[in-house]
Design an enzyme around this catalytic site. Structure first.
Site, PDB file in Angstrom:
ATOM      1  N   CYS A  77      -2.329  -9.835  -4.307  1.00  0.00           N
ATOM      2  CA  CYS A  77      -3.436  -9.120  -3.709  1.00  0.00           C
ATOM      3  C   CYS A  77      -2.855  -8.355  -2.527  1.00  0.00           C
ATOM      4  O   CYS A  77      -1.797  -8.718  -2.022  1.00  0.00           O
ATOM      5  CB  CYS A  77      -4.508 -10.106  -3.265  1.00  0.00           C
ATOM      6  SG  CYS A  77      -6.093  -9.336  -3.001  1.00  0.00           S
TER       7      CYS A  77
ATOM      8  N   CYS B  86       4.726  -2.009  -7.917  1.00  0.00           N
ATOM      9  CA  CYS B  86       5.226  -3.362  -7.665  1.00  0.00           C
ATOM     10  C   CYS B  86       6.747  -3.368  -7.699  1.00  0.00           C
ATOM     11  O   CYS B  86       7.376  -2.504  -8.317  1.00  0.00           O
ATOM     12  CB  CYS B  86       4.713  -4.323  -8.737  1.00  0.00           C
ATOM     13  SG  CYS B  86       2.946  -4.600  -8.676  1.00  0.00           S
TER      14      CYS B  86
ATOM     15  N   CYS C 269      -6.757  -8.051  -7.162  1.00  0.00           N
ATOM     16  CA  CYS C 269      -7.528  -7.008  -6.481  1.00  0.00           C
ATOM     17  C   CYS C 269      -7.126  -5.653  -7.050  1.00  0.00           C
ATOM     18  O   CYS C 269      -5.997  -5.465  -7.483  1.00  0.00           O
ATOM     19  CB  CYS C 269      -7.357  -7.064  -4.970  1.00  0.00           C
ATOM     20  SG  CYS C 269      -5.801  -6.496  -4.315  1.00  0.00           S
TER      21      CYS C 269
END
Length: 174
Positions: A11, A95, A87
């Site tokens: 998140c 990422c 989220c």
């Protein structure tokens, strides 16, 4: 016995939803799973309502700290088998490259830390996030992970993330 499946919940702030998910999976996952949580831009502190909710459920919160996902992309970090974004902001971010090519899915949950209203209403938002995560994690832990192929497993993980649908397990078990 093989090592537990490592699961990372991501998140943005790592202060509420991902912390709740980490606690839930570590409680219900037995020796099959080991959960972690992290954030792309960690707030540096766990939301007090998240800690209060977990403590009220007799879940030890000593594990809970807001940390960066960079910890899990470094050499020597546990190799993740699964990574779930909880989220929408984190789902859209770039990422790190995760060692071992873990399976990923997006399990978006409304952010209880952004809830408005009285303290009671805000506590209710945290309880609802917990409920949604617990339902999804329950379905996830019931999957026969070792018995289904990677593509079918990926499809099931994505289905679990679709807003509270327990349908993923129902369809699989038929």
């Amino acid at each position: 016995m093989q090592r537990p499946h490592n699961v990372l919940f991501l998140c943005t702030a790592n202060s509420a939803r991902s912390i709740l998910a980490e606690a839930i999976l570590n409680q219900v996952g037995g020796n099959r799973f080991k959960a972690y949580s992290a954030g792309s831009f960690p707030r540096g502190a766990v939301h007090p309502f998240a800690l209060e909710l977990l403590s009220g459920m007799n879940i030890d919160t000593s594990f809970a700290r807001s940390k960066s996902w960079d910890e899990f992309a470094e050499s020597g970090a546990p190799q993740m088998d699964f990574i779930f974004t909880v989220c929408d902001d984190a789902a859209g971010e770039s990422c790190p490259v995760w060692p071992g090519h873990p399976m990923t899915a997006h399990w978006g949950i409304p952010d209880p830390a952004r809830a408005d209203g009285t303290d009671a209403e805000r506590h209710l938002a945290f309880a609802e996030a917990y409920r949604m995560l617990a339902n999804r994690i329950s379905v996830f832990t019931a999957l026969p992970i070792e018995a289904i192929d990677r593509l079918a497993l990926k499809r099931r993980l994505d289905e679990i993330g679709q807003s509270g649908k327990a349908q993923a397990w129902t369809e699989f078990s038929q």
